[in-house]
Write an enzyme that holds these catalytic residues in place. Structure first.
Site, PDB file in Angstrom:
ATOM      1  N   ARG A 234       0.866  -1.174   0.000  1.00  0.00           N
ATOM      2  CA  ARG A 234       0.000   0.000   0.000  1.00  0.00           C
ATOM      3  C   ARG A 234       0.907   1.231   0.000  1.00  0.00           C
ATOM      4  O   ARG A 234       1.958   1.240   0.659  1.00  0.00           O
ATOM      5  CB  ARG A 234      -0.908   0.034   1.241  1.00  0.00           C
ATOM      6  CG  ARG A 234      -2.074  -0.941   1.216  1.00  0.00           C
ATOM      7  CD  ARG A 234      -3.110  -0.582   0.144  1.00  0.00           C
ATOM      8  NE  ARG A 234      -4.249  -1.494   0.111  1.00  0.00           N
ATOM      9  CZ  ARG A 234      -4.348  -2.576  -0.649  1.00  0.00           C
ATOM     10  NH1 ARG A 234      -3.356  -2.912  -1.460  1.00  0.00           N
ATOM     11  NH2 ARG A 234      -5.435  -3.330  -0.620  1.00  0.00           N
ATOM     12  N   GLU A 263      -4.208   7.652  -4.979  1.00  0.00           N
ATOM     13  CA  GLU A 263      -4.573   6.921  -6.204  1.00  0.00           C
ATOM     14  C   GLU A 263      -5.925   7.430  -6.690  1.00  0.00           C
ATOM     15  O   GLU A 263      -6.833   7.584  -5.863  1.00  0.00           O
ATOM     16  CB  GLU A 263      -4.635   5.416  -5.930  1.00  0.00           C
ATOM     17  CG  GLU A 263      -3.270   4.849  -5.554  1.00  0.00           C
ATOM     18  CD  GLU A 263      -3.289   3.343  -5.257  1.00  0.00           C
ATOM     19  OE1 GLU A 263      -4.273   2.661  -5.594  1.00  0.00           O
ATOM     20  OE2 GLU A 263      -2.306   2.854  -4.688  1.00  0.00           O
ATOM     21  N   HIS A 282      -1.796   0.064  -9.680  1.00  0.00           N
ATOM     22  CA  HIS A 282      -2.392  -0.862  -8.696  1.00  0.00           C
ATOM     23  C   HIS A 282      -2.999  -2.081  -9.413  1.00  0.00           C
ATOM     24  O   HIS A 282      -4.143  -2.466  -9.167  1.00  0.00           O
ATOM     25  CB  HIS A 282      -3.454  -0.130  -7.855  1.00  0.00           C
ATOM     26  CG  HIS A 282      -3.670  -0.783  -6.508  1.00  0.00           C
ATOM     27  ND1 HIS A 282      -3.980  -0.078  -5.368  1.00  0.00           N
ATOM     28  CD2 HIS A 282      -3.617  -2.084  -6.114  1.00  0.00           C
ATOM     29  CE1 HIS A 282      -4.118  -0.904  -4.354  1.00  0.00           C
ATOM     30  NE2 HIS A 282      -3.906  -2.126  -4.783  1.00  0.00           N
TER      31      HIS A 282
HETATM   32  P1  NAD Z   1      -0.433 -11.611   4.737  1.00  0.00           P
HETATM   33  O1  NAD Z   1      -1.384 -11.234   5.812  1.00  0.00           O
HETATM   34  O2  NAD Z   1      -0.354 -13.028   4.325  1.00  0.00           O
HETATM   35  O3  NAD Z   1       1.048 -11.107   5.139  1.00  0.00           O
HETATM   36  C1  NAD Z   1       1.292  -9.887   5.730  1.00  0.00           C
HETATM   37  C2  NAD Z   1       2.501 -10.062   6.622  1.00  0.00           C
HETATM   38  O4  NAD Z   1       2.874  -8.781   7.132  1.00  0.00           O
HETATM   39  C3  NAD Z   1       2.229 -10.977   7.838  1.00  0.00           C
HETATM   40  O5  NAD Z   1       3.164 -12.031   7.880  1.00  0.00           O
HETATM   41  C4  NAD Z   1       2.399 -10.032   9.030  1.00  0.00           C
HETATM   42  O6  NAD Z   1       2.976 -10.676  10.156  1.00  0.00           O
HETATM   43  C5  NAD Z   1       3.334  -8.987   8.462  1.00  0.00           C
HETATM   44  N1  NAD Z   1       3.308  -7.742   9.202  1.00  0.00           N
HETATM   45  C6  NAD Z   1       2.245  -7.128   9.789  1.00  0.00           C
HETATM   46  N2  NAD Z   1       2.653  -5.994  10.404  1.00  0.00           N
HETATM   47  C7  NAD Z   1       3.985  -5.908  10.194  1.00  0.00           C
HETATM   48  C8  NAD Z   1       4.972  -4.961  10.568  1.00  0.00           C
HETATM   49  N3  NAD Z   1       4.659  -3.903  11.310  1.00  0.00           N
HETATM   50  N4  NAD Z   1       6.247  -5.172  10.188  1.00  0.00           N
HETATM   51  C9  NAD Z   1       6.592  -6.261   9.437  1.00  0.00           C
HETATM   52  N5  NAD Z   1       5.698  -7.213   9.075  1.00  0.00           N
HETATM   53  C10 NAD Z   1       4.410  -7.021   9.441  1.00  0.00           C
HETATM   54  O7  NAD Z   1      -0.811 -10.680   3.477  1.00  0.00           O
HETATM   55  P2  NAD Z   1      -0.367 -10.860   1.962  1.00  0.00           P
HETATM   56  O8  NAD Z   1      -1.389 -11.656   1.241  1.00  0.00           O
HETATM   57  O9  NAD Z   1       1.041 -11.280   1.924  1.00  0.00           O
HETATM   58  O10 NAD Z   1      -0.521  -9.345   1.437  1.00  0.00           O
HETATM   59  C11 NAD Z   1       0.292  -8.315   1.956  1.00  0.00           C
HETATM   60  C12 NAD Z   1      -0.301  -6.963   1.579  1.00  0.00           C
HETATM   61  O11 NAD Z   1      -0.188  -6.796   0.167  1.00  0.00           O
HETATM   62  C13 NAD Z   1      -1.818  -6.840   1.837  1.00  0.00           C
HETATM   63  O12 NAD Z   1      -2.083  -6.421   3.147  1.00  0.00           O
HETATM   64  C14 NAD Z   1      -2.261  -5.816   0.818  1.00  0.00           C
HETATM   65  O13 NAD Z   1      -2.232  -4.522   1.383  1.00  0.00           O
HETATM   66  C15 NAD Z   1      -1.204  -5.894  -0.266  1.00  0.00           C
HETATM   67  N6  NAD Z   1      -1.750  -6.416  -1.520  1.00  0.00           N
HETATM   68  C16 NAD Z   1      -1.650  -5.618  -2.622  1.00  0.00           C
HETATM   69  C17 NAD Z   1      -2.133  -6.076  -3.845  1.00  0.00           C
HETATM   70  C18 NAD Z   1      -1.995  -5.239  -5.089  1.00  0.00           C
HETATM   71  O14 NAD Z   1      -2.783  -5.407  -6.004  1.00  0.00           O
HETATM   72  N7  NAD Z   1      -1.014  -4.379  -5.198  1.00  0.00           N
HETATM   73  C19 NAD Z   1      -2.771  -7.327  -3.910  1.00  0.00           C
HETATM   74  C20 NAD Z   1      -2.819  -8.112  -2.772  1.00  0.00           C
HETATM   75  C21 NAD Z   1      -2.312  -7.646  -1.572  1.00  0.00           C
END
Ligand code: NAD
Length: 334
Positions: A234, A263, A282
């Site tokens: 994000r 965005e 995005h």
């Molecule tokens: P996930 O929940 O599987 O993984 C997120 C990880 O971040 C977890 O392991 C968590 O422990 C860790 N985390 C949380 N707070 C943290 C911090 N302060 N410091 C370090 N690590 C921390 O989620 P995911 O499926 O891997 O997705 C990650 C992010 O990607 C989503 O939250 C979303 O915002 C973003 N995303 C973007 C798109 C896109 O189209 N660009 C698509 C999917 C997801």
């Protein structure tokens, strides 16, 4: 049952909803003032990223049972407000993992091989650019993953297995079991360590109060001058102004950005003038295959709730304890 769509979703998901006799209500646009009156009669709400489901929007939505996000991030849904109203919130974590991982790899390879620069040079007749040896190899380099959940872990696995890269991760919430499971191929480090050692840094944390501007000027200043930053999580996780400053001054080599502080990106955003960045709107999860997976899974979650089943990936599990949901059972038909 009425299912409100503030933004269009794929036809495959609509077919599923209509097969279950749901009435699909399409908002003409996702503006809060347009969506607000339609919320009054909605039992289900399927949301993409183009709307913020705020406390105000939920205030009079007294019929609402479930909010299903097509994607993984829930930063555009006031989950606390939904929970107070007894509304189940689901997200689609996992459904888009491989699509986002592929996008990160594409950005990482395009930036290190300088594909945009090489392409432009050939078109301009500057074939001699080949003697400058601008492309770099990734083999043997280090990828630093900020957040080692579904997407971070998948990228790490591919970088290790396919590109023979070293993998570092920063994730203070990683379970001991997960650490033990991947200890042979990932080094778990502190954020400063990761930033100062990695050649490619890729961000995969959710946007929360804790992660907002997790990478600010002091953190970016730790990166190596030849390092690249990729953000598909994000925009708010990185201080965009600090990143632009670092890119303008060649403090880092480049960036691949799928997400932005605002965005759509404003026409005067300085990022648009930089030639050491690759920008995508995005779209990491918006592959043809992935949007169908995301929309149909969101529709299935709504159908689950209507049918008295607990959907997977309930984000506010505490809501399941209220009387209204005590009857939910778990099995979804094949
Ligand atoms: P996930 O929940 O599987 O993984 C997120 C990880 O971040 C977890 O392991 C968590 O422990 C860790 N985390 C949380 N707070 C943290 C911090 N302060 N410091 C370090 N690590 C921390 O989620 P995911 O499926 O891997 O997705 C990650 C992010 O990607 C989503 O939250 C979303 O915002 C973003 N995303 C973007 C798109 C896109 O189209 N660009 C698509 C999917 C997801």
């Amino acid at each position: 049952m009425n299912v409100l769509l503030p933004q269009p979703i794929e036809a495959e998901a609509i077919v599923l909803l209509e097969k279950e006799n749901c009435t699909v209500i399409r908002a003409p646009d996702p503006k809060p003032e347009t969506v607000l009156p339609l919320m009054l009669d909605a039992q289900g709400l399927i949301v993409r990223t183009g709307i913020t489901v705020s406390r105000d929007l939920l205030a009079d939505a007294n019929e609402l049972l479930v909010i299903a996000r097509t994607g993984g991030g829930l930063d555009n849904v006031d989950v606390d407000a939904a929970t107070e109203k007894g509304v189940i919130v689901t997200s689609n974590l996992g459904v888009n993992t491989i699509s986002v991982a592929e996008q990160v790899l594409a950005m990482m390879l395009a930036l290190t091989k300088r594909l945009d620069l090489m392409d432009a040079a050939v078109r301009r007749g500057n074939f001699a650019i080949r003697y400058q040896n601008l492309p770099r190899d990734l083999n043997g380099k280090t990828i630093g993953l900020v957040g080692f959940g579904r997407i971070g872990c998948e990228i790490g696995r591919i970088c290790r297995q396919i590109l023979d890269m070293r993998v570092m991760a920063y994730d203070p919430y990683l379970s001991e079991a997960k650490k033990a499971e991947c200890r042979t191929w990932v080094t778990i480090v502190g954020l400063e360590d990761l930033l100062s050692k990695a050649d490619v840094i890729s961000i995969h944390v959710p946007l929360t109060d804790e992660t907002r501007h997790l990478l600010d000027a002091p953190e970016i200043s730790l990166m190596k001058p030849e390092a690249i930053l990729i953000n598909t999580s994000r925009g708010g996780v990185v201080n965009e102004t600090a990143l632009i400053h670092a890119l303008q001054n060649n403090q880092i080599a480049g960036a691949g950005l799928d997400v932005f502080s605002q965005e759509p990106v404003a026409a005067d955003n300085p990022l648009l003038k930089l030639d050491n960045v690759i920008l995508t709107p995005h779209t990491a999860a918006l592959t043809r295959e992935c949007v169908i997976r995301m929309a149909t899974e969101a529709a299935r979650c709504v159908i689950d709730v209507f049918a008295g089943r607990e959907p997977p990936n309930v984000a506010n599990r505490q809501v399941l304890a209220v009387e209204r949901w005590k009857h939910l059972h778990r099995t979804r038909p094949a």
